[in-house]
Write a protein that holds these residues in place. Structure first.
Motif, PDB file in Angstrom:
ATOM      1  N   SER A 151      44.309  36.341  36.534  1.00 52.40           N
ATOM      2  CA  SER A 151      43.575  37.547  36.932  1.00 52.40           C
ATOM      3  C   SER A 151      43.726  38.652  35.892  1.00 52.40           C
ATOM      4  O   SER A 151      42.778  39.373  35.603  1.00 52.40           O
ATOM      5  CB  SER A 151      43.965  38.006  38.333  1.00 52.40           C
ATOM      6  N   GLU A 155      40.488  40.150  33.946  1.00 57.36           N
ATOM      7  CA  GLU A 155      40.167  41.589  33.920  1.00 57.36           C
ATOM      8  C   GLU A 155      40.014  42.080  32.482  1.00 57.36           C
ATOM      9  O   GLU A 155      39.082  42.825  32.166  1.00 57.36           O
ATOM     10  CB  GLU A 155      41.251  42.387  34.657  1.00 57.36           C
ATOM     11  N   ARG A 206      42.415  40.998  44.062  1.00 57.89           N
ATOM     12  CA  ARG A 206      41.847  40.829  42.717  1.00 57.89           C
ATOM     13  C   ARG A 206      40.381  40.424  42.865  1.00 57.89           C
ATOM     14  O   ARG A 206      40.053  39.223  42.842  1.00 57.89           O
ATOM     15  CB  ARG A 206      42.585  39.731  41.948  1.00 57.89           C
ATOM     16  N   LEU A 209      38.470  37.501  40.999  1.00 63.01           N
ATOM     17  CA  LEU A 209      38.696  36.069  41.232  1.00 63.01           C
ATOM     18  C   LEU A 209      37.802  35.581  42.373  1.00 63.01           C
ATOM     19  O   LEU A 209      37.847  36.130  43.476  1.00 63.01           O
ATOM     20  CB  LEU A 209      40.170  35.804  41.578  1.00 63.01           C
TER      21      LEU A 209
END
Ligand code: LLP
Length: 448
Positions: A151, A155, A206, A209
């Motif tokens: 993650s 990002e 998150r 995802l």
């Protein structure tokens, strides 16, 4: 149309293997003695028709038995090179990789990154970044550390990866049996239930995802359908739990690979069709019992796609007869090109390329300086002399992919055969290759 009762994974030789009018074994209408004359020995021979037949058996079985969407991932660790990956992709399978090297090979083979699934219990930072940048279609996340790493990288790059979570279902499959273990001792997958809960919580924080579903793989060279059915049951329980506890629908279930193949007479794995039928029935029954809709069913076979397609042809060299003990016949390869025997005690079937009646009991030895380098112990074969060729069947899976240069033996060439045509898909390594990455330090005379 129903598949024939005996499937490729239940026979010992490739679909095109036969004794030709000259009395030699053929694969793909290519005489194995001629192949060795042309390409050298030892030689890996790969039958295109057998690979196609296995791929089609999986796709057809899913069409026949599973009413929902489905996908067959080829576990490329079984045999990974440009031609094999490409061929299997063209048959309509997608691809599973477990390392940057496999991913690189698959992409070089022209396979679109979206159709690749990335597995593995310790994907590195560099491998994950490489896969994300290439646009790999699915990440099967194995543990919480990987989830965080993925993650963070996603990002940074600004990408939304598709994520499946691998769980450790507490099922251990052995060749002829399986057990449900209460406590789970495996390096693979999220421990249940707590690590799965934690992974779901982290995914919900998150938003980049994209959660697709769950994955489990319980073993290899499996000879029963029960471990697959038990895996489906565990995964469906988890689907129900995720819907109930988090309102999270599970779109995809990957039940892993592992279907066995016959290496010797008497080996009796379920056919590809029977295994898929059992898995499909368990999915249909299990989803309806739990009030779930049918997820996409994913299977990821390796061995049963390429194992039977491959054979290794050797040339006989020296012989040592120990009266009343044993006769060793040595061939020009062994544990470097087939490490499965010494690693797992794997057993293989063999024929003399010039087919004939069995006349003597011998033990086939490899050429490595190691007593354990035995290919097949105590096997009845026609009388062998130096220069004869032997064919060891079922070496398509996990032989080349695990091969080494032990004793600095160059790895054999691999040829793909079909309808009387043969073509090198992997060049034989040379002695020069053996030293190509060695460097002499300057104080021993090396160039700076
Ligand atoms: N999926 C996962 C996550 C796996 O770990 C494996 C194999 C497969 C699929 C494919 O399994 P298959 O259909 O090929 O059984 N080197 C050993 C086999 C190791 C298998 C590792 N994982 C051997 O030579 O027998």
């Amino acid at each position: 149309m129903p598949l024939s009762k005996t499937a490729l994974n239940q026979v010992i030789r490739p679909v095109t293997a036969r004794v030709n009018p000259l009395g030699n074994w053929d694969i793909g209408s290519c005489d194995l003695a001629e192949l060795v004359k042309t390409y050298g020995s030892p030689l890996y021979v790969l039958d295109e028709a057998s690979i196609q037949s296995a791929c089609r058996a999986y796709l057809q079985a899913l069409r026949e038995h599973y009413p929902g969407p489905s996908e067959v991932l080829y576990a490329s660790k079984a045999l990974c090179n440009l031609a094999v990956n490409r061929l299997i992709h063209e048959e309509g399978l997608t691809t599973e990789v477990v390392s940057g090297g496999e991913l690189f090979t698959v992409l070089k083979a022209g396979i679109p990154a979206e159709s690749v699934t990335f597995q593995g219990n310790n994907k590195s930072f560099e491998e994950l970044r490489y896969a994300l940048k290439e646009g790999v279609g699915r990440f099967v996340v194995d543990n919480l550390d990987e989830l965080d790493l993925l993650s963070t990288l996603a990002e940074e790059i600004g990408i939304s990866p598709n994520v499946m979570l691998r769980v450790a279902p507490g099922i251990e499959a052995h060749t002829h049996a399986f057990i449900r273990t209460g406590e789970i001792d495996s390096k693979f997958g999220l421990d249940l239930p707590s690590q799965l809960d934690e992974a779901i919580r982290r995914i919900s924080r998150r938003p980049l995802l994209r959660f697709l579903g769950l994955h489990a793989h319980v073993g290899s060279q499996i000879f029963d359908v029960e471990p697959f059915v038990a895996t489906v049951e565990v995964l469906l329980d988890l689907c129900a739990k995720l819907e109930r506890d988090y309102g999270l629908p599970v779109a995809e279930l990957d039940v892993g690979g592992g279907l066995g193949i016959a290496y010797e007479a008497g080996d009796d794995p379920p056919s590809i069709d029977a295994a898929i039928e059992a898995i499909s029935l368990a999915m249909i029954r299990g989803t309806s019992q739990r009030g779930l809709s049918l997820p996409k069913l994913i299977v990821e076979p390796g061995r049963s796609i390429v194992g039977t397609a491959g054979a290794t042809v050797y040339t006989v060299g020296s012989r040592k007869a120990i009266p009343e003990v044993r006769t060793y016949v040595a061939v020009d390869g062994g544990m470097p090109d087939n490490p499965r025997v010494v690693t797992y005690g794997a057993r293989y079937s063999v024929d003399r390329v010039a087919a004939g009646d069995n006349e003597e009991l011998v033990t086939l030895a490899g050429k490595c300086c190691e007593s354990g380098d035995i290919l097949i112990k105590d096997i009845q074969l026609p009388k062998l002399k130096a220069g004869d060729h032997l064919v060891v069947w079922d070496t398509g899976a996990y032989c080349f992919s695990m091969a080494s240069n032990y004793n600095r033996l160059p790895r054999p060439a691999m040829v793909l055969v079909a309808e009387g045509h043969s073509e090198v898909i992997r060049e034989r390594e040379t002695f020069a290759d053996m030293v190509s990455r060695d460097r002499l330090p300057s104080r021993l005379g090396g160039q700076r």
